[in-house]
Design a protein around this motif. Structure first.
Motif, PDB file in Angstrom:
ATOM      1  N   TYR A 347       0.835  -1.190   0.000  1.00 18.06           N
ATOM      2  CA  TYR A 347       0.000   0.000   0.000  1.00 18.06           C
ATOM      3  C   TYR A 347       0.874   1.246   0.000  1.00 18.06           C
ATOM      4  O   TYR A 347       1.839   1.357   0.776  1.00 18.06           O
ATOM      5  CB  TYR A 347      -0.903   0.034   1.228  1.00 18.06           C
ATOM      6  CG  TYR A 347      -2.010  -0.997   1.213  1.00 18.06           C
ATOM      7  CD1 TYR A 347      -2.889  -1.106   0.137  1.00 18.06           C
ATOM      8  CD2 TYR A 347      -2.181  -1.874   2.288  1.00 18.06           C
ATOM      9  CE1 TYR A 347      -3.889  -2.052   0.127  1.00 18.06           C
ATOM     10  CE2 TYR A 347      -3.188  -2.817   2.290  1.00 18.06           C
ATOM     11  CZ  TYR A 347      -4.027  -2.906   1.201  1.00 18.06           C
ATOM     12  OH  TYR A 347      -5.025  -3.841   1.184  1.00 18.06           O
ATOM     13  N   ALA A 348       0.527   2.195  -0.830  1.00 12.68           N
ATOM     14  CA  ALA A 348       1.199   3.494  -0.827  1.00 12.68           C
ATOM     15  C   ALA A 348       0.527   4.407   0.186  1.00 12.68           C
ATOM     16  O   ALA A 348      -0.699   4.397   0.322  1.00 12.68           O
ATOM     17  CB  ALA A 348       1.156   4.122  -2.213  1.00 12.68           C
ATOM     18  N   SER A 351      -2.198   6.670  -1.138  1.00 17.66           N
ATOM     19  CA  SER A 351      -3.462   6.122  -1.622  1.00 17.66           C
ATOM     20  C   SER A 351      -4.503   6.142  -0.513  1.00 17.66           C
ATOM     21  O   SER A 351      -4.184   6.212   0.685  1.00 17.66           O
ATOM     22  CB  SER A 351      -3.264   4.690  -2.119  1.00 17.66           C
ATOM     23  OG  SER A 351      -2.869   3.836  -1.056  1.00 17.66           O
ATOM     24  N   GLU A 353      -6.420   3.610   0.240  1.00 18.46           N
ATOM     25  CA  GLU A 353      -6.295   2.354   0.980  1.00 18.46           C
ATOM     26  C   GLU A 353      -5.202   2.441   2.044  1.00 18.46           C
ATOM     27  O   GLU A 353      -5.351   1.911   3.152  1.00 18.46           O
ATOM     28  CB  GLU A 353      -6.001   1.205   0.024  1.00 18.46           C
ATOM     29  CG  GLU A 353      -7.110   0.867  -0.939  1.00 18.46           C
ATOM     30  CD  GLU A 353      -7.146   1.807  -2.131  1.00 18.46           C
ATOM     31  OE1 GLU A 353      -6.256   2.690  -2.204  1.00 18.46           O
ATOM     32  OE2 GLU A 353      -8.061   1.679  -2.965  1.00 18.46           O
ATOM     33  N   GLU A 488       5.130  -9.537  -4.321  1.00 21.38           N
ATOM     34  CA  GLU A 488       4.713  -9.082  -5.647  1.00 21.38           C
ATOM     35  C   GLU A 488       5.425  -9.824  -6.770  1.00 21.38           C
ATOM     36  O   GLU A 488       5.196  -9.519  -7.946  1.00 21.38           O
ATOM     37  CB  GLU A 488       4.968  -7.579  -5.781  1.00 21.38           C
ATOM     38  CG  GLU A 488       4.092  -6.716  -4.894  1.00 21.38           C
ATOM     39  CD  GLU A 488       2.629  -6.812  -5.281  1.00 21.38           C
ATOM     40  OE1 GLU A 488       2.334  -6.993  -6.483  1.00 21.38           O
ATOM     41  OE2 GLU A 488       1.779  -6.728  -4.387  1.00 21.38           O
ATOM     42  N   ASN A 602       6.327  -2.760 -10.594  1.00 20.90           N
ATOM     43  CA  ASN A 602       5.109  -2.266 -11.216  1.00 20.90           C
ATOM     44  C   ASN A 602       4.795  -0.874 -10.694  1.00 20.90           C
ATOM     45  O   ASN A 602       5.306  -0.460  -9.645  1.00 20.90           O
ATOM     46  CB  ASN A 602       3.945  -3.231 -10.972  1.00 20.90           C
ATOM     47  CG  ASN A 602       3.662  -3.412  -9.481  1.00 20.90           C
ATOM     48  OD1 ASN A 602       3.377  -2.463  -8.765  1.00 20.90           O
ATOM     49  ND2 ASN A 602       3.733  -4.654  -9.007  1.00 20.90           N
ATOM     50  N   ASP A 604       2.271   0.538  -9.127  1.00 20.71           N
ATOM     51  CA  ASP A 604       1.717   0.663  -7.773  1.00 20.71           C
ATOM     52  C   ASP A 604       2.794   0.463  -6.710  1.00 20.71           C
ATOM     53  O   ASP A 604       2.835   1.193  -5.704  1.00 20.71           O
ATOM     54  CB  ASP A 604       0.598  -0.361  -7.578  1.00 20.71           C
ATOM     55  CG  ASP A 604      -0.623  -0.053  -8.431  1.00 20.71           C
ATOM     56  OD1 ASP A 604      -0.762   1.124  -8.828  1.00 20.71           O
ATOM     57  OD2 ASP A 604      -1.408  -0.974  -8.702  1.00 20.71           O
ATOM     58  N   LEU A 605       3.679  -0.515  -6.928  1.00 23.37           N
ATOM     59  CA  LEU A 605       4.732  -0.767  -5.946  1.00 23.37           C
ATOM     60  C   LEU A 605       5.769   0.361  -5.947  1.00 23.37           C
ATOM     61  O   LEU A 605       6.306   0.728  -4.904  1.00 23.37           O
ATOM     62  CB  LEU A 605       5.396  -2.118  -6.235  1.00 23.37           C
ATOM     63  CG  LEU A 605       6.267  -2.693  -5.119  1.00 23.37           C
ATOM     64  CD1 LEU A 605       5.476  -2.803  -3.828  1.00 23.37           C
ATOM     65  CD2 LEU A 605       6.831  -4.038  -5.518  1.00 23.37           C
ATOM     66  N   GLU A 607       5.098   3.462  -6.517  1.00 23.55           N
ATOM     67  CA  GLU A 607       4.465   4.550  -5.783  1.00 23.55           C
ATOM     68  C   GLU A 607       4.499   4.292  -4.279  1.00 23.55           C
ATOM     69  O   GLU A 607       4.679   5.225  -3.483  1.00 23.55           O
ATOM     70  CB  GLU A 607       3.017   4.725  -6.247  1.00 23.55           C
ATOM     71  CG  GLU A 607       2.253   5.835  -5.549  1.00 23.55           C
ATOM     72  CD  GLU A 607       2.878   7.197  -5.752  1.00 23.55           C
ATOM     73  OE1 GLU A 607       2.700   8.069  -4.866  1.00 23.55           O
ATOM     74  OE2 GLU A 607       3.541   7.416  -6.792  1.00 23.55           O
ATOM     75  N   ALA A 608       4.366   3.019  -3.888  1.00 26.14           N
ATOM     76  CA  ALA A 608       4.433   2.688  -2.463  1.00 26.14           C
ATOM     77  C   ALA A 608       5.821   3.009  -1.903  1.00 26.14           C
ATOM     78  O   ALA A 608       5.943   3.582  -0.812  1.00 26.14           O
ATOM     79  CB  ALA A 608       4.087   1.211  -2.259  1.00 26.14           C
TER      80      ALA A 608
END
Length: 937
Positions: A347-348, A351, A353, A488, A602, A604-605, A607-608
């Motif tokens: 999770y970033a 975000s 979430e 991941e 990826n 999303d990762l 950005e986290a």
């Protein structure tokens, strides 16, 4: 992404916890904590730690670093040999358990022992630690009230006065120290050294002190106390008051109205004002010094997910410990490693979430901690603050339960259930601490928890260091980063090469071994640089002269000794490697140090990782606002502004933070850079005045002082130079003084040779002469040396022979600088012609010559070879060049031919007289038919 696990099991645990609390409410059978719920104590090993004064042998977990163990030893105080972590955790757990037993919170000793074992286990496993808590702030009135405006203006005025007083005191202290130093450095008579008329250095220091505001009596006292330690002038500290807190409405701060503008000005000037955006938060922040504890949430992640049951138990356990230990002080419980929990699941923090996940985790901790506080209140009594605002606290808990159920997180249900339990128990028993959980920070607690930052969503750097079994620190991924990469399915080798590098320059695209050998580096120097690459954290540091060798740099690369001796010498740049090549080689060998820009991940990762490595200020505010919506206590977010920001910039930054939803904020200006300097324009030249009407010139004498700014570079003497050699004896000790001059006759060097003295004394005199010569060549005026060294007293001293101007001296240095002052500066006041006048100060009145001896008209011309070196001139001076003795003032009434005559064109003397029809010069005998004046008889 891996979700939190076991929701069904946790719901049953919460139901059991509620039923257990119902039983505790009757105060019949208090709950006995289970040590197993706190976890298993890791394997211990003996650790030898070098302390400041000794080597301590303690028992510590084998996986912990030395720095982490020492942090626990520093916290624990007295170290018990071979005790786990020095015995500090065991003493703390035993003391708190004894408090619970004595106050009736535990049913019997078995319950107290179980509590003690569980509390000790959490510390030895490294999942929790006591903290120092926070210091209470001085509460000011609400910013909308008139009293705040009055007090704020008083604070600003006092701070400005203290700032100016501190600056003036510092400058005046320096000036008075220079006054006393001018007296102490003087080596002559004590009365003369303390007299501003006889000590030029003292006079200059006194004038400077007077210009800075010191009165003459203060200067006189500094002179009188020059030999004693002087207490410096002190001004009140600029920021000696307690940090301030004031209540404010969010609307007023967000709008930047007049009251908020004044508050921003106080924060802009002092960096000591915290604005709490509600009266309740302001009151909570103003309470006295608190005790605290921190729990590392990231340690509850295992292969099955997040162990909610054990997490709530540990929160309940430590909340109970704080309620027992705090006495009348407030207690603070915080979480650490919340950001690591989010990162482990991918999770970033930017975000929704991620923010909801962190908020749910804090809500779960609040529910468990307040449940423990309600249990303690049933036995120890309620908090007076809870009694005053019972309905408000219960309403806030109910609202938090509703908000927690709406969070988009796997923990939402459990968090809502925990808050419901706390609400029910608080309504029945009250709360021992109305404000118990808050996201405060503590650096020492972070170190004791292994680097997990304490705070709202603190996370370790994804690329950090770990200690090997041999004690070396090696770069590695944090546990959360490794878990995120593994879950991941990322190519770990690609991520490791990007973040940690290859560890060598062997295949570097910019600077490899072949390129280094082509520039002159041998395999020996390359190997030494490779070995130092990791240890020194940089390619430039690995090729420093201390690593590759200064001799190699001088002999092979051709660097000068001065260059190699410089601390900032760059070996690779000297070898013609560009900055871009050095940066590329460093990235290849040591990696980028980040994962947020790794292409193997990826989006999303990435950005986290980016949200942990380089979070923006707005993202941090959003995360803090999400967490504080469930926390009992606010944390003052620091709003940084540049050192050159204006009050209007502070108002805008303060308003932006208030609009983001934080509960408290504090403005802090960046410190002024040490090299900061105002770029002042040059003063404009005034218009040329109109010419005044022409007047008859008035001849007056005036003293013109010319200030010459000397360059600090060395002015070297010519290879073939002038000078003289003076032989003399001071107190029977022969001294040879050699001088060297520039082309313009200015003194540039001197040499001092002693006769039949010891080797040490001769060497000291020779090196002293070298030091003075270097000072002269670097622009130090000769008169400074003369003023500093005349009147010095030490043996040998006494009558001086061999010098026609100096007849007595108090030391060798006194004689030398008297001679230089007389010869080069025209200081006739330093000459003493009468050896009978030798006394303590070395001065003589001199012997007045008779006028008949002084005005000798019959002195013979002196050959120029007496003053000009024939070897130096190399025959450029004629052999018949003489210095004629003429132009002396005659004694009144003396009979001299030609006294009233004209100048002789042959010899230049005023001795041309007329004899008959001829004019004859009585000096040289030249005759002329030109008519001349009649000689007087």
């Amino acid at each position: 992404m891996r979700p939190y696990a076991h929701p069904g099991r946790v719901e049953s645990h919460v139901r059991d916890l509620v039923s257990t609390h119902a039983g505790i409410s009757d105060l019949e059978t208090p709950m006995r904590p289970s040590a197993k719920a706190a976890g298993l104590v890791p394997a211990m090993e003996w650790r030898d730690l070098e302390r400041a004064d000794s080597v301590q042998v303690v028992s510590a977990p084998s996986s912990w670093s030395d720095a982490r163990v020492e942090a626990w030893l520093d916290w624990g105080g007295e170290i018990e040999p071979k005790a786990p972590l020095g015995g500090g955790p065991a003493r703390y757990a035993a003391r708190v358990a004894q408090l619970g037993l004595s106050r009736g919170l535990f049913g019997d000793k078995a319950d107290a022992d179980a509590f003690r074992e569980a509390l000790l286990t959490t510390m030895l496993t490294g999942i929790a630690t006591p903290t120092s808590g926070q210091t209470g702030l001085r509460l000011l009135p609400d910013i909308t009230e008139f009293e705040f405006q009055s007090q704020a203006r008083d604070i600003l005025g006092q701070r400005r006065a203290r700032l100016l007083a501190a600056q003036a005191a510092a400058r005046l202290n320096t000036a008075l120290d220079q006054v006393a130093d001018a007296v102490r450095r003087c080596s002559g008579d004590s009365r003369a050294c303390s007299d501003v008329r006889k000590n030029p250095a003292l006079a200059r220091a006194a004038r400077k002190a007077r210009e800075l505001g010191a009165d003459d009596q203060t200067i006189l006292d500094a002179i009188a106390l020059a030999d004693q330690p002087r207490a410096p002038l002190t001004a009140l500290a600029v920021d000696d008051e307690l940090p301030l807190v004031a209540a404010a409405t969010r609307q007023a701060v967000a709008a930047g109205d007049e009251a908020a503008t004044l508050a921003a000005q106080v924060g802009w000037e002092t960096s000591a004002l915290t604005l709490a955006l509600s009266p309740t938060d302001a009151e909570a922040l103003s309470r006295g010094a608190a005790i605290g504890a921190a729990i590392d949430a990231s340690t509850f992640l295992d292969a099955e997910g997040f162990d909610i049951e054990r997490f709530t138990f540990v929160c309940h356990l430590w909340a109970t410990a704080l309620e027992l230990d705090r006495g009348e002080r407030p207690a603070r419980l915080s979480l650490a490693g919340v950001g690591d929990c989010l990162l482990s699941q991918g999770y970033a923090q930017t975000s929704i979430e991620g923010r909801d996940g962190a908020a749910a985790l804090w809500a779960l901790a609040v529910g468990a901690a307040l449940s423990a506080s309600a249990e303690a209140a049933a036995t120890l009594g309620q908090d007076p603050a809870f009694d005053q605002d019972r309905q408000g606290v219960l309403k806030t808990l109910a609202e938090r339960r509703v908000r927690a159920a709406a969070l988009r997180s796997a923990l939402a249900t459990e968090a809502a259930a925990a808050l419901a339990t706390a609400h029910a128990l608080a309504r029945k028993h009250g709360l021992r601490s109305a404000g118990l959980v808050g996201p405060f920070a503590d650096l020492e607690a972070t170190l004791r928890l292994g680097g997990s930052p304490v705070g709202a969503a603190g996370a370790m750097a994804p690329v950090s260091v770990s200690q090997t079994a041999d004690g070396f620190l090696m770069p590695s991924f944090s546990a959360a980063a490794f878990e995120a990469l593994s879950s991941e399915g990322v190519d770990l080798d690609a991520a490791r090469r990007h973040a940690l590098g290859h560890g060598s320059l062997a295949e570097s695209p910019a600077i490899d071994h072949a390129m280094l050998q082509a520039r002159g580096f041998t395999a020996h120097e390359i190997e030494k640089a490779e070995n130092a690459l990791r240890e020194h954290q940089g390619v430039r540091a690995a090729f420093a002269p201390a690593i590759v060798g200064a001799g190699f740099l001088r002999d092979v690369l051709g660097a000068s000794a001065e260059d190699v001796a410089r601390r900032d010498f760059d070996t690779l740049a000297f070898a013609d490697f560009s900055a871009a090549e050095i940066a590329a080689a460093e990235r290849h060998a040591l990696g980028a140090g980040t994962l947020g820009d790794c292409e193997a991940l990826n989006p999303d990762l990435r950005e986290a990782f980016r949200s942990v490595e380089a979070p923006s200020f707005n993202d941090r505010l959003a995360m803090l606002a999400a967490v504080e919506s469930f926390a009992c206590l606010p944390t003052a977010v620091t709003v940084s502004i540049p050192h050159d920001a204006r009050p209007a910039d502070a108002v805008r930054a303060q308003a932006a933070a208030a609009r983001a939803g934080v509960r408290a904020l504090r403005l802090q200006r960046a410190p002024t850079p040490y090299d900061f300097k105002l770029d002042l324009p040059e003063e404009p030249t005034a218009e040329a005045p109109r010419p005044a009407p022409a007047r008859e010139p008035l001849v007056t004498e005036r003293v013109v002082e010319r200030i010459v700014e000397r360059d600090r570079s060395r002015r070297r003497l010519p290879d073939r130079r002038k000078g003289y050699i003076q032989k003399a004896a001071v107190g029977g000790h022969k001294v040879y003084l050699h001088t060297g001059e520039y082309e313009d006759g200015e003194l540039g060097e001197l040499f001092i040779d002693m006769h039949k003295e010891g080797a040490a004394f001769r060497s000291l005199m020779n090196n002293f002469a070298i030091a003075v010569s270097l000072g002269l060549q670097h622009g130090v005026p000769l008169d400074e040396f003369v003023d500093a060294f005349v009147y010095t007293k030490f043996e040998p001293a006494g009558p001086v022979t061999g010098n026609d101007s100096i007849k007595s001296a108090t030391s060798i240095l006194d004689y030398i600088f008297r001679e230089l002052g007389v010869s080069y500066l025209g200081r006739d006041d330093l000459a003493n012609g009468d050896p009978g006048q030798f006394n303590a100060d070395g001065l003589g009145a001199g012997k007045r010559l008779a006028e008949d001896d002084l005005l000798d008209d019959e002195a013979d011309p002196v050959p120029a070879s007496r003053f000009i070196s024939k070897g130096f001139s190399r025959g450029a001076t004629p052999d018949n060049l003489v210095f004629a003795s003429f132009g002396h003032r005659r004694v009144e009434g003396a009979d001299r031919p030609g006294a009233d005559g004209e100048m002789c064109p042959a010899c230049g003397d005023l001795s041309l007289v007329r004899r008959g029809g001829m004019t004859v010069c009585d000096t040289c005998g030249a005759q002329s038919e030109r008519p001349g004046p009649v000689a007087s008889t």
